[in-house]
Design an enzyme around this catalytic site. Structure first.
Site, PDB file in Angstrom:
ATOM      1  CB  SER A 147      -0.961  -0.040   1.188  1.00  0.00           C
ATOM      2  OG  SER A 147      -1.919   0.974   1.072  1.00  0.00           O
ATOM      3  CG  ASP A 294      -3.050   4.127  -1.459  1.00  0.00           C
ATOM      4  OD1 ASP A 294      -3.845   3.976  -2.414  1.00  0.00           O
ATOM      5  OD2 ASP A 294      -2.999   3.325  -0.512  1.00  0.00           O
ATOM      6  CG  ASP A 296      -2.795  -0.401  -2.580  1.00  0.00           C
ATOM      7  OD1 ASP A 296      -2.760   0.747  -2.093  1.00  0.00           O
ATOM      8  OD2 ASP A 296      -3.378  -1.348  -2.029  1.00  0.00           O
ATOM      9  CG  ASP A 298      -6.155   0.518  -0.882  1.00  0.00           C
ATOM     10  OD1 ASP A 298      -5.346   1.474  -0.836  1.00  0.00           O
ATOM     11  OD2 ASP A 298      -6.105  -0.442  -0.073  1.00  0.00           O
TER      12      ASP A 298
END
Length: 543
Positions: A147, A294, A296, A298
């Site tokens: 992440s 961010d 990734d 999500d």
């Protein structure tokens, strides 16, 4: 002691399938670097809140192919014990160092264990994997991502067939299966036999994003977008093009995936300096809002122009704006948030006669709320299409906030105007965070112990009317390591982070507002109260 350490390191070295980490470990053994070897072999990376997360490197306390193969073998054993033999496991990954290797190792282990495995075609946003699990009827999903952690980290997130992340007791049961894996030589890893998916899953996800927006809604809002060196750009641009929004102006330096994240200290929009390039682009192009994902994708960050300067909205502000937008559009179903998020969502839901739930921190809990229509968490996580993605999704959240900004733009208004309206209607709900990053985890344990043994009786001159130790659980929440203080007109929650070496304190004050003219004074009062609560809480916790 040292002989035992060297022996364990050599045993690990003999099994390690990765030339990079073998080379690294061989050098440490040759140098007899006992301090570094102790750091890597003092235990094992714990399979916890979000699966695994840690620094890439050799040894059981780091993220590496050996640790991932064992994790995958444990997950496979768990799934088979659940009667899922032959079931499909779908695997996604981001663009960090080793992510693709970890994804392929997972696919090999699943195939060798008698499960079916399918890997997404290239690095893609985490919400695409969360969507794919239910879309393909998988029994589980794995996303290889750290992440918004620092560049040297990677991680391993596990979802079950309902499309949401694991919760107890599944996490402990999987961890037990991982611990039971013997030598890596006992784990079959064929070199073929799994499927690499084509773009049809991504196409289905993108088709689903259309449903987030109201048919025929205005779409003129102009945006600046940064992918923060992650995997969000192509999917977000495709979603915005489908929706008919103006093409976002890209922050070119951060647009393409780069696992070294060269322009940011931490690739997290909330960290100081992370949005500087995006704000520079906004000063150049004068958009209606700035959007950041961010790495990734999500999470979704939103920034607006406030008195001539660009500022990030807090996650709680975006959470309330999206809720108000959905209410105005006639949404039905349960609104949910984690306990560390603003209580304003509860006020909005109550006024709209909608069910409302509070959960523990993390989307693994929010996604499980019965009848969920909308869920959010203050750490920039929003679930606006729970039937499609049972997790936070920075792509669909970006679409929805841009639709709201577009509607307001047509009325000659902004997101800040709507926030003011909500403050007048429900009281000014101002939030802040006291976050302490530590090198030594004992600092966090000491602070929690100190607060439990000598609890404060007031903060900022406000009496604490109720103090709860959340390790005991409540009538609505399972036990978690945290403390909650209810004050007159304020609330404080203190908890160790589940994914980073941080102690996090979440503060909220509620200041009544009579009308729009009273807003400046209310903001000033809220700022003073939050500052004083931070100061008193720091002193009480000894941090």
């Amino acid at each position: 002691m040292h002989d035992d350490l060297i022996a364990r390191a050599k045993a690990w070295l003999a099994e390690d399938p990765d030339a990079d980490t073998r080379d690294e470990l061989a050098k440490l053994i040759d140098a007899e670097d006992h301090a570094e070897l102790t750091a890597r072999f003092s235990g094992t990376l714990q399979f916890g809140t979000a699966g695994l997360r840690g620094e890439i490197g050799a040894g059981p306390m780091r993220m590496n192919r050996t640790v991932v193969i064992r994790a995958a073998a444990g997950l496979a054993a768990y799934l088979k014990k659940q009667g899922q033999d032959g079931g499909l496991v779908v695997i996604g990954y981001d663009a960090r160092h080793k992510s693709e290797d970890f994804a392929n190792d997972t696919a090999a282990v699943m195939t060798g264990a008698g499960l079916r495995a399918a890997v997404l075609p290239r690095p893609l946003p985490t919400p695409v994997l969360a969507y794919a699990i239910r879309h393909l009827g998988a029994v589980a999903g794995v996303e290889v991502t750290a992440s918004h952690n620092p560049p040297r980290d990677n991680g391993y997130k596990v979802y079950l067939g309902d499309g949401s992340q694991i919760v107890p007791p599944a996490d402990a049961q999987i961890a037990a299966e991982i611990d039971a894996i013997g030598s890596l030589t006992t784990v079959p890893r064929p070199t073929t036999g799994w499927e690499t998916l084509d773009d049809s899953v991504l196409d289905a996800y993108l088709a689903r994003t259309d449903a987030v927006l109201a048919e025929g809604s205005p779409r003129p809002a102009r945006t600046v977008y940064t992918a923060m060196h992650g995997v969000g750009k192509d999917v977000l641009l495709a979603a915005f093009a489908r929706a008919g929004f103006p093409e976002p102006a890209l922050v070119a330096e951060q647009a393409d995936p780069d696992p070294d994240f060269p322009t940011v200290a931490f690739p997290n929009p909330e960290e100081p300096g992370a949005m500087d390039l995006a704000f520079a682009k906004a000063r150049e192009t004068d958009p209606d809002l700035v959007i950041a994902n961010d790495p990734d994708a999500d999470r979704c960050a939103v920034a607006v122009k406030d008195a001539g300067a660009w500022r990030m909205l807090r996650g709680d502000e975006v959470g309330a704006l999206l809720a108000a937008h959905l209410v105005r559009r006639g949404a039905t179903g349960t609104f949910a948030e984690s306990i560390v998020s603003s209580s304003l969502l509860g006020r909005i839901a109550e006024k709209a006669n909608l069910p409302y739930e509070e959960t523990l921190t993390g989307f693994k809990w929010i996604a499980r709320v019965d009848g969920l229509r909308y869920g959010y968490e203050e750490a920039l996580g929003y679930c606006v299409d729970p039937d499609g993605v049972r997790d936070k999704d920075g792509i669909t959240a970006a679409l929805l906030i841009t639709e709201l900004a577009s509607e307001l733009k047509e009325q000659g208004r902004t997101l800040l105007d709507l926030l003011d309206d909500l403050a007048v209607e429900h009281g000014l709900h101002a939030t802040d965070q006291l976050s302490v990053r530590v090198e030594d985890l004992s600092v966090i344990a000491d602070a929690m112990r100190r607060l439990r043994e000598q609890p404060p009786t007031e903060l900022a001159g406000l009496p604490i009317t109720r103090a709860e130790d959340l390790t005991q659980g409540t009538d609505k929440l399972p036990p978690t390591d945290g403390l909650r203080y209810t004050l007159t007109g304020a609330r404080v929650i203190v908890r160790p982070s589940g994914t980073e070496p941080k102690l996090k304190c979440y503060l909220e004050v509620v200041v009544p507002v009579t009308d729009h003219a009273a807003l400046p004074a209310a903001h000033a009062k809220a700022t003073d109260l939050l500052t004083a609560i931070k100061r008193d809480l720091s002193a009480a916790a000894g941090i």
